[in-house]
Design a protein around this motif. Structure first.
Motif, PDB file in Angstrom:
ATOM      1  N   TRP A   1     -14.135   5.913  -1.026  1.00  0.00           N
ATOM      2  CA  TRP A   1     -13.250   5.819  -2.193  1.00  0.00           C
ATOM      3  C   TRP A   1     -11.889   5.265  -1.794  1.00  0.00           C
ATOM      4  O   TRP A   1     -11.373   4.340  -2.432  1.00  0.00           O
ATOM      5  CB  TRP A   1     -13.079   7.202  -2.826  1.00  0.00           C
ATOM      6  N   TYR A   2     -11.308   5.806  -0.731  1.00  0.00           N
ATOM      7  CA  TYR A   2      -9.963   5.403  -0.334  1.00  0.00           C
ATOM      8  C   TYR A   2      -9.933   3.945   0.130  1.00  0.00           C
ATOM      9  O   TYR A   2      -9.040   3.178  -0.244  1.00  0.00           O
ATOM     10  CB  TYR A   2      -9.457   6.319   0.780  1.00  0.00           C
ATOM     11  N   THR A   3     -10.939   3.549   0.923  1.00  0.00           N
ATOM     12  CA  THR A   3     -10.966   2.174   1.417  1.00  0.00           C
ATOM     13  C   THR A   3     -11.116   1.186   0.271  1.00  0.00           C
ATOM     14  O   THR A   3     -10.424   0.166   0.208  1.00  0.00           O
ATOM     15  CB  THR A   3     -12.120   1.986   2.420  1.00  0.00           C
TER      16      THR A   3
ATOM     17  N   LYS B   1     -10.302   1.660  -2.862  1.00  0.00           N
ATOM     18  CA  LYS B   1      -9.071   1.710  -3.660  1.00  0.00           C
ATOM     19  C   LYS B   1      -7.990   0.822  -3.046  1.00  0.00           C
ATOM     20  O   LYS B   1      -7.318   0.054  -3.756  1.00  0.00           O
ATOM     21  CB  LYS B   1      -8.570   3.153  -3.759  1.00  0.00           C
ATOM     22  N   GLU B   2      -7.818   0.908  -1.731  1.00  0.00           N
ATOM     23  CA  GLU B   2      -6.771   0.124  -1.080  1.00  0.00           C
ATOM     24  C   GLU B   2      -7.143  -1.358  -0.998  1.00  0.00           C
ATOM     25  O   GLU B   2      -6.288  -2.232  -1.151  1.00  0.00           O
ATOM     26  CB  GLU B   2      -6.483   0.689   0.315  1.00  0.00           C
TER      27      GLU B   2
ATOM     28  N   TYR C   1     -14.714  10.402   0.529  1.00  0.00           N
ATOM     29  CA  TYR C   1     -13.287  10.095   0.554  1.00  0.00           C
ATOM     30  C   TYR C   1     -13.033   8.770   1.265  1.00  0.00           C
ATOM     31  O   TYR C   1     -12.244   7.943   0.786  1.00  0.00           O
ATOM     32  CB  TYR C   1     -12.507  11.209   1.252  1.00  0.00           C
TER      33      TYR C   1
ATOM     34  N   HIS D   1       0.797  -1.230   0.000  1.00  0.00           N
ATOM     35  CA  HIS D   1       0.000   0.000   0.000  1.00  0.00           C
ATOM     36  C   HIS D   1       0.830   1.281   0.000  1.00  0.00           C
ATOM     37  O   HIS D   1       0.270   2.369  -0.138  1.00  0.00           O
ATOM     38  CB  HIS D   1      -0.940   0.004   1.210  1.00  0.00           C
TER      39      HIS D   1
ATOM     40  N   GLN E   1       2.934  10.742   1.301  1.00  0.00           N
ATOM     41  CA  GLN E   1       2.325  10.171   0.105  1.00  0.00           C
ATOM     42  C   GLN E   1       1.954  11.321  -0.825  1.00  0.00           C
ATOM     43  O   GLN E   1       1.196  12.216  -0.452  1.00  0.00           O
ATOM     44  CB  GLN E   1       1.084   9.345   0.462  1.00  0.00           C
TER      45      GLN E   1
END
Length: 328
Positions: free
Chosen positions: A286-288, A290-291, A283, A189, A216
């Motif tokens: 989306w972020y969860t 994506k990862e 967010y 990640h 990041q």
């Protein structure tokens, strides 16, 4: 010099012949949806634990989860409908109450004593629908509680929202191990290596604190997560990032012996701006997602090793494995 090494069958990990050497359905509570998914008068069919489950809500709002086939001549009740406080079979119109008992046969004045549907143990809490699975058919005890966060009912917090489930070919336990596999946060990640401390281990959960400090995209990210592993299938994270507080639940439910549904549930401590709250929801989802999608090809192709070759910095994977055995 010949550098070949002869490997004997006795040297192989016993799990080399099977992806996961334990039951695909650990005992415990599992989220199958939200209360909003099943409105008054609705009949829904879900597929979990290798079987179908019919969920319906009576006109007064009582929820029920039952086996799918009518005990009369086997019609599928997912094709039935709700009348008042019963689900009505589409074939001969037998009516069954929320507890599974047959209450009405339109062409008979006596109901067979054993005419009933097997009900599932379930509950609604914090806007979530949970089913209880036990391989021996036992009812849940007080030690089998699913700790829906109290914040989900607090006025200072938003209503919890969830995503469409993600179907993945893997085992429930792989997601639990993911949170304790510290090396993969950096390797897969790109998050850096977290600082982790186990705070407490009890009958139903493992509590630990995870701190991150990394860069990041040129941005320095610092946050602290209070994480609670609840049973074999659910991780509840309380995230503090500056003045922002949110609860992120990643939970999974087995569809069959090879596939699970992964759900993300989010609640946010209400910020001053409704717009900021909506941005945070989007967010977080989306972020969860994506990862998680970075993990999916690993989960779908990896093999479980009962005796992994770990190094000292890999994290408390074996501590989790020892604790989670109680659910099998």
């Amino acid at each position: 010099m010949n550098s070949r090494v002869n490997i004997l069958a006795s040297d192989l990990d016993a799990t080399d012949t099977k992806r996961h050497p334990f039951s695909s359905y650990p005992n415990g509570w599992y989220i199958i949806g939200t209360s909003a998914d099943v409105k008054a008068g609705d009949v829904k069919t879900y597929r979990y634990f290798g079987q179908e489950i019919v969920v319906f809500r009576t006109k007064s709002g009582e929820l029920s989860a039952v086996e799918p086939y009518c005990p009369h001549l086997g019609a599928h009740l997912g094709n039935g409908h709700v009348e008042s406080e019963t689900i009505v079979c589409p074939f001969h119109a037998w009516g069954f109450a929320a507890d599974g008992r047959c209450e009405h046969i339109p062409y008979a004045d006596r109901i067979p004593a054993k005419a009933s549907l097997k009900p599932w143990h379930f509950r609604e809490q914090g806007g979530l629908i949970l089913l209880y699975w036990n391989r021996d058919g036992l009812a849940p005890s007080s030690n089998d509680a699913f700790p829906v966060p109290v914040e989900f009912s607090a006025e200072s917090w938003s209503q919890a929202k969830t995503t469409t489930p993600l179907e993945v070919r893997t085992h429930v336990q792989e997601l639990a191990e993911n949170a304790f596999d510290l090396g993969h946060f950096s390797g897969l990640h790109g998050m850096g290596y977290p600082d982790v401390k186990i705070d407490d281990i009890d009958e139903n959960s493992m509590h630990f604190t995870q701190k991150m400090d990394y860069r990041q995209g040129g941005i320095r990210l610092q946050y602290e997560v209070k994480l609670e592993q609840c049973g074999p299938n659910t991780a509840i994270s309380r995230v503090t990032w500056g003045s922002i507080e949110l609860i992120l639940i990643v939970t999974n439910t087995p569809i069959d012996e090879e596939h699970i549904h992964i759900r993300t549930v989010v609640a946010i401590k209400n910020p001053a701006s409704p717009l900021l709250r909506e941005i945070l929801f989007r967010y977080a989802f989306w972020y969860t997602r994506k990862e998680l999608k970075k993990d999916v090809p690993i989960w779908e192709s990896k093999r479980y090793h009962a005796k992994p070759m770990l190094c000292h910095a890999d994290g408390p994977i074996n501590t989790l494995r020892d604790w989670i055995q109680r659910y099998y």
